[in-house]
Design an enzyme around this catalytic site. Structure first.
Site, PDB file in Angstrom:
ATOM      1  N   CYS A 180      -4.498  -3.803  -1.945  1.00 14.34           N
ATOM      2  CA  CYS A 180      -5.194  -3.570  -0.680  1.00 14.34           C
ATOM      3  C   CYS A 180      -6.079  -2.324  -0.683  1.00 14.34           C
ATOM      4  O   CYS A 180      -6.730  -2.037   0.324  1.00 14.34           O
ATOM      5  CB  CYS A 180      -4.185  -3.498   0.456  1.00 14.34           C
ATOM      6  SG  CYS A 180      -3.186  -5.004   0.573  1.00 14.34           S
ATOM      7  N   PHE A 208       0.435  -1.601  -2.160  1.00 13.73           N
ATOM      8  CA  PHE A 208       1.734  -1.660  -2.821  1.00 13.73           C
ATOM      9  C   PHE A 208       1.769  -0.692  -4.004  1.00 13.73           C
ATOM     10  O   PHE A 208       0.750  -0.361  -4.596  1.00 13.73           O
ATOM     11  CB  PHE A 208       2.010  -3.074  -3.320  1.00 13.73           C
ATOM     12  CG  PHE A 208       2.341  -4.059  -2.229  1.00 13.73           C
ATOM     13  CD1 PHE A 208       2.721  -3.646  -0.970  1.00 13.73           C
ATOM     14  CD2 PHE A 208       2.281  -5.422  -2.483  1.00 13.73           C
ATOM     15  CE1 PHE A 208       3.036  -4.551   0.024  1.00 13.73           C
ATOM     16  CE2 PHE A 208       2.596  -6.341  -1.495  1.00 13.73           C
ATOM     17  CZ  PHE A 208       2.971  -5.912  -0.241  1.00 13.73           C
ATOM     18  N   LYS A 215      -7.594  -3.476  12.230  1.00 10.47           N
ATOM     19  CA  LYS A 215      -6.963  -4.705  11.729  1.00 10.47           C
ATOM     20  C   LYS A 215      -6.387  -5.553  12.865  1.00 10.47           C
ATOM     21  O   LYS A 215      -6.081  -6.728  12.663  1.00 10.47           O
ATOM     22  CB  LYS A 215      -5.871  -4.366  10.713  1.00 10.47           C
ATOM     23  CG  LYS A 215      -6.404  -3.884   9.370  1.00 10.47           C
ATOM     24  CD  LYS A 215      -5.272  -3.657   8.378  1.00 10.47           C
ATOM     25  CE  LYS A 215      -5.812  -3.242   7.011  1.00 10.47           C
ATOM     26  NZ  LYS A 215      -6.391  -1.884   7.010  1.00 10.47           N
ATOM     27  N   HIS A 239      -5.163   2.654   8.200  1.00  7.33           N
ATOM     28  CA  HIS A 239      -4.826   1.443   7.454  1.00  7.33           C
ATOM     29  C   HIS A 239      -4.126   0.467   8.395  1.00  7.33           C
ATOM     30  O   HIS A 239      -4.459  -0.716   8.427  1.00  7.33           O
ATOM     31  CB  HIS A 239      -3.939   1.798   6.264  1.00  7.33           C
ATOM     32  CG  HIS A 239      -3.618   0.645   5.376  1.00  7.33           C
ATOM     33  ND1 HIS A 239      -4.592  -0.117   4.777  1.00  7.33           N
ATOM     34  CD2 HIS A 239      -2.426   0.113   4.985  1.00  7.33           C
ATOM     35  CE1 HIS A 239      -4.017  -1.073   4.044  1.00  7.33           C
ATOM     36  NE2 HIS A 239      -2.714  -0.946   4.154  1.00  7.33           N
ATOM     37  N   HIS A 284      -5.677  -8.174   8.158  1.00  6.05           N
ATOM     38  CA  HIS A 284      -5.677  -7.417   6.903  1.00  6.05           C
ATOM     39  C   HIS A 284      -6.415  -8.234   5.855  1.00  6.05           C
ATOM     40  O   HIS A 284      -5.914  -9.247   5.362  1.00  6.05           O
ATOM     41  CB  HIS A 284      -4.248  -7.130   6.466  1.00  6.05           C
ATOM     42  CG  HIS A 284      -4.155  -6.145   5.338  1.00  6.05           C
ATOM     43  ND1 HIS A 284      -5.264  -5.683   4.658  1.00  6.05           N
ATOM     44  CD2 HIS A 284      -3.078  -5.539   4.747  1.00  6.05           C
ATOM     45  CE1 HIS A 284      -4.877  -4.836   3.729  1.00  6.05           C
ATOM     46  NE2 HIS A 284      -3.564  -4.728   3.767  1.00  6.05           N
ATOM     47  N   GLU A 290       2.292   6.017   8.171  1.00  2.65           N
ATOM     48  CA  GLU A 290       0.922   6.489   8.377  1.00  2.65           C
ATOM     49  C   GLU A 290       0.813   7.342   9.635  1.00  2.65           C
ATOM     50  O   GLU A 290       0.106   8.359   9.646  1.00  2.65           O
ATOM     51  CB  GLU A 290      -0.045   5.317   8.447  1.00  2.65           C
ATOM     52  CG  GLU A 290      -1.497   5.771   8.491  1.00  2.65           C
ATOM     53  CD  GLU A 290      -2.495   4.638   8.408  1.00  2.65           C
ATOM     54  OE1 GLU A 290      -3.685   4.915   8.168  1.00  2.65           O
ATOM     55  OE2 GLU A 290      -2.099   3.467   8.584  1.00  2.65           O
TER      56      GLU A 290
END
Length: 343
Positions: free
Chosen positions: A114, A331, A269, A241, A274, A252
């Site tokens: 991502c 990830f 998002k 994010h 996403h 976050e």
């Protein structure tokens, strides 16, 4: 951008991917060929640029799934794997296609889940900074695949409804597909937004979960701000994010609370979903538009914030925005932050 400001979500509730089980997904309007849409996006960028062609331009493409949709289509057609071409499954199939169409000077492909297109932007800045290239086109592109949807569903992070980033009762993320591109140059034009700083970190805390102390997120943001020659107090808006998963949003928000003194914060998002490897490019574009319009993008779908110490903005705010941090996390603890601002 109008959809983001007007809170018009691109997410629909789909039951085809999970055998009748509902999932909130962001599926592009009907298209016959993902590669043709990819071509159209790049052609539009060329038409709006100060370039006649891309012969002197490096293409850096960020993608999470590459040509996976080609392999899936063959498998669903034939019900076996024998006709699948590994060369058309790989990440570089997208950049190879664009190379044949537009004759770029050269191409690179990046796949870091991502953060793919955010890392493509990171690399582009570093290359521009040392005068390796005058023009670099960064493209983020990921198509919707069953493999992706099923994978996130198996991780129990896929929402059956429209996602609600940073909400106390959030239920997970929405997988989406998208294509986005930015032309990064070593000259200033009348419409330029400056890519001021880039930062990255790899905390490698866990395969899928971020470091709960937010060390990686803090490090990437701090590095980008220092690279820009700024301080945290110079940041007016954070495009988070904000995936709406339990782990990401908590960490976050902690990172933003720790590093900043309440700049405006939102995760777009909630509107786009996403978009995986395309997210960094899309959200860099959104950040540029926030700066150009002096209009902060609102947080959609928020009922009650889990962390009330960050300044989540619920409606568009008219304010001069000079510097923005745009976050992309992935990830494996792969974190990338960009600082964009007024030239």
């Amino acid at each position: 951008m109008d959809a983001i400001y007007n809170k018009n979500s691109a997410i629909t509730i789909d039951t085809n991917f999970l055998n009748g089980k509902p999932a909130g997904l962001g599926i592009m309007p009907k298209y016959d060929d993902f590669f043709k849409v990819l071509e159209d996006v790049v052609q539009k960028i060329l038409d709006q640029s100060n370039l006649e062609n891309f012969n002197n331009t490096l293409l850096i493409l960020g993608s999470s799934v590459g040509g996976m949709q080609i392999s899936e289509a063959l498998f669903f057609r034939d019900h076996h794997y024998r006709n699948i071409d590994p060369l058309k499954h790989s990440i570089h199939v997208l950049s190879d296609h664009l190379m044949q169409k537009f004759n770029f000077y050269d191409t690179r492909s990046i796949s870091t889940a991502c953060t793919s297109s955010a890392n493509a932007i990171f690399l582009a800045k570093r290359l521009i900074d040392v005068d390796a290239y005058e023009n670099i086109l960064v493209v983020g592109a990921d198509a919707m695949t069953h493999t992706t949807v099923l994978g996130f569903n198996d991780l129990s992070v896929l929402s059956s409804d429209k996602c609600r980033p940073f909400d106390k009762e959030r239920t997970g993320m929405n997988v989406s597909e998208a294509i986005a591109g930015l032309l990064i140059q070593n000259i200033k034009t009348k419409d330029s937004i400056e890519l001021k700083g880039v930062g990255a970190s790899s905390d490698a805390y866990h395969m899928t979960n971020p470091d709960p102390e937010a060390k990686g997120a803090i490090s990437s943001m701090n590095s980008a701000i220092k690279d820009a020659g700024l301080t945290p107090n110079d940041i007016d808006y954070v495009n988070a994010h904000g995936t709406a998963t339990l782990a990401n949003d908590k960490v976050e928000a902690l990172a933003i609370e720790t590093l900043f003194d309440k700049p405006y914060v939102s995760s777009t998002k909630a509107i786009t979903g996403h978009t995986l490897g395309a997210a960094g490019a899309i959200e860099a574009i959104i950040s540029c538009e926030v700066i150009k319009r002096s209009l902060v993008a609102p947080q959609t779908g928020l009922k009650e914030a889990e962390n009330k110490n960050i300044n989540l903005v619920l409606e568009p705010v008219k304010k001069e925005i000079r510097n923005v941090v745009s976050n992309s996390f992935a990830f494996g603890g792969n974190n990338t932050s960009l600082v964009l601002g007024v030239c």
